[in-house]
Design a protein around this motif. Structure first.
Motif, PDB file in Angstrom:
ATOM      1  N   ARG A  33       1.899  -3.298  12.611  1.00  0.00           N
ATOM      2  CA  ARG A  33       1.980  -3.526  14.060  1.00  0.00           C
ATOM      3  C   ARG A  33       2.431  -2.266  14.791  1.00  0.00           C
ATOM      4  N   GLY A  34       1.752  -1.999  15.886  1.00  0.00           N
ATOM      5  CA  GLY A  34       2.109  -0.871  16.727  1.00  0.00           C
ATOM      6  C   GLY A  34       1.466   0.440  16.303  1.00  0.00           C
ATOM      7  N   LEU A  35       0.749   0.447  15.198  1.00  0.00           N
ATOM      8  CA  LEU A  35       0.111   1.684  14.740  1.00  0.00           C
ATOM      9  C   LEU A  35      -1.372   1.674  15.087  1.00  0.00           C
ATOM     10  N   ALA A  36      -1.869   2.810  15.484  1.00  0.00           N
ATOM     11  CA  ALA A  36      -3.300   2.948  15.743  1.00  0.00           C
ATOM     12  C   ALA A  36      -4.055   2.770  14.435  1.00  0.00           C
ATOM     13  N   PRO A  37      -5.165   2.025  14.442  1.00  0.00           N
ATOM     14  CA  PRO A  37      -5.937   1.828  13.213  1.00  0.00           C
ATOM     15  C   PRO A  37      -6.306   3.134  12.513  1.00  0.00           C
ATOM     16  N   ALA A  38      -6.590   4.188  13.280  1.00  0.00           N
ATOM     17  CA  ALA A  38      -6.951   5.476  12.673  1.00  0.00           C
ATOM     18  C   ALA A  38      -5.781   6.046  11.871  1.00  0.00           C
ATOM     19  N   LEU A  53       3.388   7.770   6.731  1.00  0.00           N
ATOM     20  CA  LEU A  53       3.056   6.359   6.588  1.00  0.00           C
ATOM     21  C   LEU A  53       2.483   6.074   5.210  1.00  0.00           C
ATOM     22  N   ILE A  54       2.753   4.876   4.717  1.00  0.00           N
ATOM     23  CA  ILE A  54       2.173   4.403   3.454  1.00  0.00           C
ATOM     24  C   ILE A  54       1.616   3.011   3.716  1.00  0.00           C
ATOM     25  N   ARG A  55       0.331   2.836   3.450  1.00  0.00           N
ATOM     26  CA  ARG A  55      -0.349   1.545   3.637  1.00  0.00           C
ATOM     27  C   ARG A  55      -0.186   0.711   2.370  1.00  0.00           C
ATOM     28  N   ILE A  56       0.239  -0.527   2.507  1.00  0.00           N
ATOM     29  CA  ILE A  56       0.407  -1.432   1.375  1.00  0.00           C
ATOM     30  C   ILE A  56      -0.913  -2.145   1.088  1.00  0.00           C
ATOM     31  N   GLU A  57      -1.293  -2.147  -0.174  1.00  0.00           N
ATOM     32  CA  GLU A  57      -2.476  -2.896  -0.621  1.00  0.00           C
ATOM     33  C   GLU A  57      -2.039  -3.899  -1.677  1.00  0.00           C
ATOM     34  N   ALA A  58      -2.561  -5.101  -1.591  1.00  0.00           N
ATOM     35  CA  ALA A  58      -2.299  -6.119  -2.621  1.00  0.00           C
ATOM     36  C   ALA A  58      -3.177  -5.776  -3.817  1.00  0.00           C
TER      37      ALA A  58
END
Length: 177
Positions: free
Chosen positions: A12-17, A70-75
Motif C-alpha cells: 500500500r502506498g507504493l507506485a506499482p513501478a 524495497l523487497i517484494r514478498i512472494e508466496a
C-alpha cells in the motif's frame, strides 16, 4: 546482513513501478507467519527480518530495509493438499462441509472457488477421501484464510475493561482496531 523492520501490507502506498522493480523474496507459509527470520532476496542480499510479533506476510506485501530499499514478498510454492468435490458422486455441499470439518480442527486453510488447500496431513487426507472428496498433492503457493478477526493489522480482542456497547456476552473487553 541487511536489517528489515518495516512491513507494507499489499505494498500500500507504493507506485506499482517501484514494487515491480524491487528485489523479491519467495517464502513458504511457515516463514511468512514468523516475525523474525533470515532470507536471501533476488539481489543476493542476506536479509535479517525483524517485524512486530504477530506480523504475517502475504504474497504482494512489501518490506522496507534499513537502507530504504524495497523487497517484494512472494508466496513460494510449497507442498499442499488440494481438495475438490467429486463431480460424479458429489453434491454442492461436499466442499463447504469439508471446510467446516477442517476449520473445526483449526487447520490453516486456503479457500478457493472450487478447491480447498492446506498443508499435508495424511490423517486429514484420509478423512476427506472417506467423505468422497478428491485429495491430491501439489506444489503451490499457500495463502490460508486470515480468520474472522484478521491478522496482524492491529485487530485483537483483549479482555481488559468494561464498556457500554452490547455484544451478547456479559464481561468487559477491549477492542483495539
Amino acid at each position: 546482513m541487511l536489517t528489515v523492520n518495516k512491513h507494507l501490507p499489499a505494498a500500500r502506498g507504493l507506485a506499482p513501478a517501484l514494487i515491480k522493480r524491487a528485489a523479491s523474496v519467495g517464502l513458504d507459509w511457515d516463514t511468512r507467519s514468523k516475525s523474525r527470520f533470515d532470507a536471501h532476496d533476488s539481489a543476493g542480499r542476506h536479509l535479517g527480518v525483524f517485524l512486530p510479533r504477530g506480523t504475517v506476510l502475504r504474497g504482494g506485501d512489501a518490506l522496507v530495509a534499513e537502507d530504504g530499499s524495497l523487497i517484494r514478498i512472494e508466496a513460494a510454492p510449497q507442498a499442499v493438499l488440494q481438495v475438490r468435490a467429486c463431480q460424479a458422486r458429489g453434491t454442492a455441499t461436499d466442499l463447504p462441509r469439508a471446510a467446516y470439518h477442517l476449520g473445526n480442527r483449526h487447520v490453516q486453510l486456503e479457500v478457493q472457488a472450487d478447491c480447498l488447500q492446506f498443508e499435508p496431513d495424511p490423517v486429514l487426507a484420509d478423512m476427506l477421501r472417506r467423505m468422497h472428496l478428491i485429495v491430491t498433492e501439489a506444489l503451490a503457493p499457500f495463502e490460508p484464510e486470515a480468520g474472522a478477526y484478521g491478522e496482524g493489522g492491529g485487530q485483537h480482542h483483549d479482555h481488559a475493561h468494561e464498556h457500554e456497547h452490547e455484544h451478547g456476552h456479559k464481561h468487559g473487553h477491549d477492542h483495539a482496531h
